[in-house]
Design an enzyme around this catalytic site. Structure first.
Site, PDB file in Angstrom:
ATOM      1  CB  CYS A  34      -0.883  -0.128   1.232  1.00  0.00           C
ATOM      2  SG  CYS A  34      -1.964   1.393   1.146  1.00  0.00           S
ATOM      3  CG  ASP A  36      -0.680   4.196   4.161  1.00  0.00           C
ATOM      4  OD1 ASP A  36      -0.291   5.137   3.304  1.00  0.00           O
ATOM      5  OD2 ASP A  36      -1.749   3.738   4.418  1.00  0.00           O
ATOM      6  CB  CYS A  59      -3.360   8.477   2.206  1.00  0.00           C
ATOM      7  SG  CYS A  59      -4.135   7.388   3.444  1.00  0.00           S
ATOM      8  CB  CYS A 103      -5.054   4.620   7.931  1.00  0.00           C
ATOM      9  SG  CYS A 103      -4.887   5.026   6.255  1.00  0.00           S
TER      10      CYS A 103
END
Length: 163
Positions: A34, A36, A59, A103
């Protein structure tokens, strides 16, 4: 994607950004597919988190989550801090879109990894707690849990193969 005012506030004005000098614990987790990645550094005094900083590549939701986690745990005992879970963080932020809930997993896991690091360094391995998503500390070849967003930090859609 609609974010709460609290998410936007923590994204636009994140708290506790950076890395502490000579930290007592370091935790880094991420989703390689991803994109992150979160790193938290902590200072501990009398079994309490006296200071905490973060660095996040990801993000807006990942940045907001990191900021919120640091605010939630300053001054807490280590045991109180590791009890905070992803739902607590999402609630404190006024909610997160379903595609961004992963997240909040990263934020609590980076914190737990930093506390676990402290406990290992200080000869207290019996206190080490599991992460909410144990795979996050490893580079996995498994399918991504990525949100499918094209926001900065999210490099693939949920239906594509890892690059």
């Amino acid at each position: 994607m609609n974010y709460s005012d609290k998410v936007m506030e923590h994204f636009m004005n994140p708290r506790n950004v950076g890395e502490l000098e000579n930290p007592d614990g370091i935790g880094q987790v991420g989703n390689v597919n991803c994109g992150d990645i979160m790193r938290m550094t902590i200072k501990v005094g009398e079994n309490r988190i006296t200071d905490i900083n973060f660095k996040t590549f990801g993000c807006g939701a990942a940045i907001a989550v990191s900021s919120m986690v640091t605010e939630m745990v300053k001054g807490k005992t280590l045991e109180e801090a590791v009890a905070i879970n992803r739902d607590d963080v999402a609630l404190a932020l006024g909610g997160l879109p379903d595609k961004k809930l992963h997240c909040s997993n990263l934020g609590t896991d980076a914190l737990k990894a930093a506390i676990n690091d402290f406990w290992r360094r200080t000869g207290q391995p019996e206190k080490v707690v599991p992460l909410e998503d144990e795979h996050l500390e490893q580079e996995s070849e498994q399918a991504s849990a990525c949100c499918g967003s094209n926001e900065r930090g999210c490099g693939q859609s949920s239906n594509s193969d890892p690059a």
